[in-house]
Design a protein around this motif. Structure first.
Motif, PDB file in Angstrom:
ATOM      1  N   THR A  90      -6.876  34.249  13.761  1.00  0.00           N
ATOM      2  CA  THR A  90      -7.292  33.744  14.996  1.00  0.00           C
ATOM      3  C   THR A  90      -6.839  32.077  14.848  1.00  0.00           C
ATOM      4  OG1 THR A  90      -9.370  35.027  14.877  1.00  0.00           O
ATOM      5  CG2 THR A  90      -9.652  32.927  16.030  1.00  0.00           C
ATOM      6  N   LEU A  91      -7.014  31.466  13.989  1.00  0.00           N
ATOM      7  CA  LEU A  91      -6.700  30.011  13.902  1.00  0.00           C
ATOM      8  C   LEU A  91      -4.933  29.974  14.128  1.00  0.00           C
ATOM      9  CD1 LEU A  91      -8.489  28.853  11.040  1.00  0.00           C
ATOM     10  CD2 LEU A  91      -9.061  28.515  13.455  1.00  0.00           C
ATOM     11  N   CYS A  92      -4.214  30.713  13.702  1.00  0.00           N
ATOM     12  CA  CYS A  92      -2.879  30.864  14.036  1.00  0.00           C
ATOM     13  C   CYS A  92      -2.688  30.936  15.457  1.00  0.00           C
ATOM     14  CB  CYS A  92      -2.159  31.803  12.979  1.00  0.00           C
ATOM     15  SG  CYS A  92      -2.360  31.096  11.271  1.00  0.00           S
ATOM     16  N   GLU A  93      -3.268  32.047  15.969  1.00  0.00           N
ATOM     17  CA  GLU A  93      -3.215  32.434  17.273  1.00  0.00           C
ATOM     18  C   GLU A  93      -3.431  31.328  18.327  1.00  0.00           C
ATOM     19  OE1 GLU A  93      -5.565  35.747  19.226  1.00  0.00           O
ATOM     20  OE2 GLU A  93      -3.254  36.660  19.446  1.00  0.00           O
ATOM     21  N   ALA A  94      -4.805  30.767  17.932  1.00  0.00           N
ATOM     22  CA  ALA A  94      -5.607  29.737  18.986  1.00  0.00           C
ATOM     23  C   ALA A  94      -4.467  28.623  19.355  1.00  0.00           C
ATOM     24  CB  ALA A  94      -6.717  29.288  18.178  1.00  0.00           C
ATOM     25  N   TYR A  95      -3.700  28.197  18.271  1.00  0.00           N
ATOM     26  CA  TYR A  95      -2.497  27.093  18.293  1.00  0.00           C
ATOM     27  C   TYR A  95      -1.692  27.634  19.168  1.00  0.00           C
ATOM     28  CZ  TYR A  95       1.467  24.301  18.006  1.00  0.00           C
ATOM     29  OH  TYR A  95       2.678  23.541  18.241  1.00  0.00           O
ATOM     30  N   GLY A  96      -1.187  28.777  19.493  1.00  0.00           N
ATOM     31  CA  GLY A  96      -0.271  29.336  20.291  1.00  0.00           C
ATOM     32  C   GLY A  96      -0.764  29.572  21.641  1.00  0.00           C
ATOM     33  N   LEU A  97      -2.277  29.518  21.830  1.00  0.00           N
ATOM     34  CA  LEU A  97      -2.616  29.602  23.097  1.00  0.00           C
ATOM     35  C   LEU A  97      -3.160  28.088  23.787  1.00  0.00           C
ATOM     36  CD1 LEU A  97      -5.204  32.518  22.378  1.00  0.00           C
ATOM     37  CD2 LEU A  97      -2.943  32.654  23.874  1.00  0.00           C
ATOM     38  N   ALA A 121     -12.261  27.087  23.084  1.00  0.00           N
ATOM     39  CA  ALA A 121     -12.059  26.103  22.230  1.00  0.00           C
ATOM     40  C   ALA A 121     -12.581  26.949  20.963  1.00  0.00           C
ATOM     41  CB  ALA A 121     -13.063  25.042  22.178  1.00  0.00           C
ATOM     42  N   VAL A 122     -12.222  26.116  19.714  1.00  0.00           N
ATOM     43  CA  VAL A 122     -12.450  26.750  18.254  1.00  0.00           C
ATOM     44  C   VAL A 122     -12.813  25.656  17.268  1.00  0.00           C
ATOM     45  CG1 VAL A 122     -11.434  27.902  16.409  1.00  0.00           C
ATOM     46  CG2 VAL A 122     -10.439  28.473  18.649  1.00  0.00           C
ATOM     47  N   ILE A 123     -13.992  25.966  16.794  1.00  0.00           N
ATOM     48  CA  ILE A 123     -14.547  24.890  15.785  1.00  0.00           C
ATOM     49  C   ILE A 123     -14.491  25.756  14.395  1.00  0.00           C
ATOM     50  CG2 ILE A 123     -16.473  24.051  14.349  1.00  0.00           C
ATOM     51  CD1 ILE A 123     -17.242  23.322  17.401  1.00  0.00           C
ATOM     52  N   VAL A 124     -13.868  25.142  13.341  1.00  0.00           N
ATOM     53  CA  VAL A 124     -13.544  25.636  11.890  1.00  0.00           C
ATOM     54  C   VAL A 124     -14.622  25.007  10.976  1.00  0.00           C
ATOM     55  CG1 VAL A 124     -12.325  26.292  10.108  1.00  0.00           C
ATOM     56  CG2 VAL A 124     -11.310  26.262  12.304  1.00  0.00           C
ATOM     57  N   ALA A 125     -15.832  25.310  10.809  1.00  0.00           N
ATOM     58  CA  ALA A 125     -16.735  24.661   9.884  1.00  0.00           C
ATOM     59  C   ALA A 125     -17.607  25.596   9.192  1.00  0.00           C
ATOM     60  CB  ALA A 125     -17.636  23.919  10.904  1.00  0.00           C
ATOM     61  N   PRO A 126     -17.629  25.204   7.695  1.00  0.00           N
ATOM     62  CA  PRO A 126     -16.766  24.433   6.939  1.00  0.00           C
ATOM     63  C   PRO A 126     -15.439  24.966   6.554  1.00  0.00           C
ATOM     64  CG  PRO A 126     -18.395  25.661   5.698  1.00  0.00           C
ATOM     65  CD  PRO A 126     -18.804  26.065   7.240  1.00  0.00           C
ATOM     66  N   ALA A 127     -14.361  23.927   6.575  1.00  0.00           N
ATOM     67  CA  ALA A 127     -13.039  24.660   6.445  1.00  0.00           C
ATOM     68  C   ALA A 127     -12.868  24.364   4.919  1.00  0.00           C
ATOM     69  CB  ALA A 127     -12.270  23.693   7.403  1.00  0.00           C
ATOM     70  N   THR A 128     -12.423  25.245   4.317  1.00  0.00           N
ATOM     71  CA  THR A 128     -12.099  25.095   2.780  1.00  0.00           C
ATOM     72  C   THR A 128     -10.560  24.854   2.520  1.00  0.00           C
ATOM     73  OG1 THR A 128     -11.634  27.368   2.610  1.00  0.00           O
ATOM     74  CG2 THR A 128     -13.979  26.765   2.459  1.00  0.00           C
ATOM     75  N   PHE A 129     -10.375  24.532   1.348  1.00  0.00           N
ATOM     76  CA  PHE A 129      -9.014  24.237   0.820  1.00  0.00           C
ATOM     77  C   PHE A 129      -8.189  25.136   1.080  1.00  0.00           C
ATOM     78  CE2 PHE A 129      -5.953  24.398  -2.852  1.00  0.00           C
ATOM     79  CZ  PHE A 129      -5.416  23.083  -2.563  1.00  0.00           C
ATOM     80  N   ASN A 130      -8.541  26.588   0.632  1.00  0.00           N
ATOM     81  CA  ASN A 130      -7.612  27.857   1.060  1.00  0.00           C
ATOM     82  C   ASN A 130      -7.348  27.720   2.353  1.00  0.00           C
ATOM     83  OD1 ASN A 130      -6.721  30.109  -0.172  1.00  0.00           O
ATOM     84  ND2 ASN A 130      -8.050  31.138   0.579  1.00  0.00           N
ATOM     85  N   THR A 131      -8.403  27.813   3.484  1.00  0.00           N
ATOM     86  CA  THR A 131      -8.168  28.162   4.519  1.00  0.00           C
ATOM     87  C   THR A 131      -7.264  27.192   5.315  1.00  0.00           C
ATOM     88  OG1 THR A 131     -10.340  29.365   4.892  1.00  0.00           O
ATOM     89  CG2 THR A 131      -9.315  28.303   6.924  1.00  0.00           C
TER      90      THR A 131
END
Length: 176
Positions: free
Chosen positions: A106-113, A80-90
């Protein structure tokens, strides 16, 4: 630094926002919840929190840059992945498929996984009003990404700020 293979592995992606100084709270809660944790920070986020403390808690180095060819993988694939804090840019770059940092790649790849992803946005109300941001939230939500309540971090009448609810990210994963 070794991995306990009996525990699921959680990636915590940290972005550069003031509340990142308390990311140790999320790490501690995740460890208590039975996760093994690896932290991936955007390059600027490294200046926002105590990296030595987080590395001591997780037992893993914080990752921020791509590894060189032939270097061993410091983390296993995430459960699993947590993005925190997630900014406008990210959020906007991620939704657009831009992978110019390890965190975004990592975030782009996590979706594909097919990995469950929980996000705690930390975006001012002015930036959150931007149509690109709203479209990014919609796109990521359509990809199955779960979002916690938005956090603008603006001060209240007494000059204080509301608490950033780190535990909400784990709640979002539990409901997945």
């Amino acid at each position: 630094m070794t991995q306990d293979v009996s525990k699921p592995f959680l990636y915590v992606v940290v972005c550069a926002a003031g509340v990142a100084q308390d990311v140790g709270k999320l790490v501690a809660a995740a460890l208590e919840d039975g996760w093994e944790v690896g932290v991936i920070a955007t390059p600027l986020a490294l200046r926002f929190f105590d990296t030595d403390d987080v590395e001591a808690r997780t037992g893993h180095p914080i990752r921020s840059a791509w590894r060189a060819p032939g270097d061993p993988r410091p983390f296993p694939d995430p459960d699993a992945v947590i993005v925190a804090p997630a900014t406008f840019n990210t959020v906007n770059k991620w939704a657009a498929g831009i992978s110019d940092t390890l965190a975004l790649g990592t975030l782009c790849e996590a979706y594909g996984l097919g990995v469950p992803i929980a996000v705690l946005p930390c975006v001012s109300e002015a930036l959150a009003a931007h149509p690109a941001y709203r479209a990014s939230l919609e796109r990521l939500g359509g990809m199955g990404v779960r979002f916690g309540d938005p956090y603008a971090g603006e001060t209240d009448e007494d000059g204080g700020r509301p608490e950033f609810r780190w535990e909400r990210a784990l709640d979002l994963l539990r409901s997945h």
